[in-house]
Write an enzyme that holds these catalytic residues in place. Sequence first.
Site, PDB file in Angstrom:
ATOM      1  N   LYS A 118      27.191  13.507  99.735  1.00 36.20           N
ATOM      2  CA  LYS A 118      26.774  14.389 100.824  1.00 36.20           C
ATOM      3  C   LYS A 118      27.594  15.693 100.827  1.00 36.20           C
ATOM      4  O   LYS A 118      27.147  16.710 101.356  1.00 36.20           O
ATOM      5  CB  LYS A 118      26.902  13.684 102.166  1.00 36.20           C
ATOM      6  CG  LYS A 118      26.135  12.362 102.245  1.00 36.20           C
ATOM      7  CD  LYS A 118      24.920  12.429 103.084  1.00 36.20           C
ATOM      8  CE  LYS A 118      24.106  11.154 103.184  1.00 36.20           C
ATOM      9  NZ  LYS A 118      24.247  10.103 102.181  1.00 36.20           N
TER      10      LYS A 118
HETATM   11  C1  LIG Z   1      23.257   9.286 101.622  1.00 36.87           C
HETATM   12  C2  LIG Z   1      23.556   8.439 100.439  1.00 36.87           C
HETATM   13  C3  LIG Z   1      22.543   7.897  99.612  1.00 36.87           C
HETATM   14  C4  LIG Z   1      21.067   8.102  99.901  1.00 36.87           C
HETATM   15  O1  LIG Z   1      20.651   9.424  99.695  1.00 36.87           O
HETATM   16  P1  LIG Z   1      19.306   9.971 100.387  1.00 36.87           P
HETATM   17  O2  LIG Z   1      19.296  11.418 100.120  1.00 36.87           O
HETATM   18  O3  LIG Z   1      19.469   9.650 101.853  1.00 36.87           O
HETATM   19  O4  LIG Z   1      18.172   9.244  99.782  1.00 36.87           O
HETATM   20  C5  LIG Z   1      22.914   7.158  98.498  1.00 36.87           C
HETATM   21  N1  LIG Z   1      24.209   6.902  98.230  1.00 36.87           N
HETATM   22  C6  LIG Z   1      25.215   7.370  99.006  1.00 36.87           C
HETATM   23  C7  LIG Z   1      26.620   7.039  98.665  1.00 36.87           C
HETATM   24  C8  LIG Z   1      24.938   8.155 100.129  1.00 36.87           C
HETATM   25  O5  LIG Z   1      25.929   8.615 100.892  1.00 36.87           O
END
Ligand SMILES: *Cc1c(COP(=O)(O)O)cnc(C)c1O
Length: 502
Positions: A118
């Site tokens: 993120k």
């Molecule tokens: C948010 C997240 C995901 C999922 O990603 P999306 O964009 O919500 O599909 C997968 N792995 C981790 C570690 C995340 O923080």
Amino acid sequence: MKYTSTRSKIKPINSAEAILRGLSDDGGLFVPEKIPKVTLDEIGALQTLSYEQRAAKILGKFLTDYTDDELGECSELAYNFFDVPARIPVAILIQDPKNPIAPVGEMELFHGPTSAFKDVALQMLPHLMRMALKKVGETKEILILVATSGDTGKAALAGFADVPQTKVMVFYPDGGVSKIQRLQMVTQRGDNVNVTAVRGNFDDCQNGVKKIFGDAKIRDELDKLGVKLSSANSINWGRLVPQIVYYFAGYVELIKSNQIKLGDKINISVPTGNFGNILAAYYAMRMGLPVRKLICASNMNDVLTEFFRTGVYNRNRPFHKTITPSMDILISSNLERLLYHETNGDIKQVARYMSELNTLGKYKIDRKLKERLDKIFHAEAVTEDETRDYIKRIYDSFKYVLDTHSAVAVAALSKYRGKTKDFAPVLSAGTASPYKFTNAVLTALGQQVDGVDDLKQLHMLNVTTNLPVPKNLGALSTAEILHGDVCDKDEMPERVIKFAAK
Ligand SMILES: *Cc1c(COP(=O)(O)O)cnc(C)c1O
């Protein structure tokens, strides 16, 4: 490039406005009116550029109301705190492309300040917002409110800390996040940040934040203080667009490490929750990145796997808590953007599906749309045992340590290869450092962790694998606690106003 809504005909807006508004008034998401194109020559030319320069180029295709200099500045500032010069390195795990258990390029999206993917977008968004405020002539300060079950809170704090004209406030459930997650948040520095624990669970935090957003009286009061509320959630266009960049960058890294030639088609595997990350891969593909299939990897919350296989999206199902908590999601909000583009912008159809999802908890797409999606996506769901098994297998084969989410993508890829015998080179999205999920990773590697403290587990994983502990996590045991506030859920509004007045 102008932006419109997925659900109704609106007056098209610039990207700066889309980024500031987040969500369209009709409840729809902002989408670009047209998907811009990138030629193979342009992709080839990315090879000699830094990650930041590549980012500025790709962002420039969508954010045409920002100047090249502005986008360059955003990229420099965003990736300054990544702990490797490559920013998003690609680990090549395999020399024999016929070996079905391994991907070719493991794209490490977790070298930012919170060690999870993120950061890639949340380090960029505050700068895009800050410049957007100038562009639309907004002089008020914006206050970002976040309810978090753990990870997003810290990523938002780290992104917005000390960014001019912004403030960020995070509510988390008291006792409801891991020790490491709590420490990451309560040690956050910055003059414009606040972290408050709420006596209640995550839903209490989220409902509290939603109420504040919907309360006209609070908005008035904040208005007098010169403050406007905003959110940084994953449906904001400003969070999606920085994610498109790394698929181009990853492709170019595969060329540079002689795994592919310019123009070769690859597959991309993504561990999916809210459908943001894989949607970014879809945009890259539509722009012209040579991609054969996008592999949508789910955990046991397999609502998307069922959707891609049957054409029915049905959220009426049991919710599983898994070792991949960031994928424990039953409503993948960003899917709406895919429906919009693959129906050629049929807003009536999209609005109908979303309304059915709202009232019935499910919808069924028509055959034409289903056939279009079949050409692009392959979906697989992965069990907890399979996830642990792939952490162990990849470690045994390559001495490479996957986190649980990244392992779901690798396991799904392996299933895909087994079924289709399509052994094209792959980019697999590595979305978190294994140090964020030490308990499950150590267990998968055969270690006994019952009763071992979170911080000790960092050390234990280091001793077991020799992988260095990321600096930000290693420093937690000695970092100063700066935020000790706790409140009841009813007190959230007054806490917001008090912080806004500061
Ligand atoms: C948010 C997240 C995901 C999922 O990603 P999306 O964009 O919500 O599909 C997968 N792995 C981790 C570690 C995340 O923080």
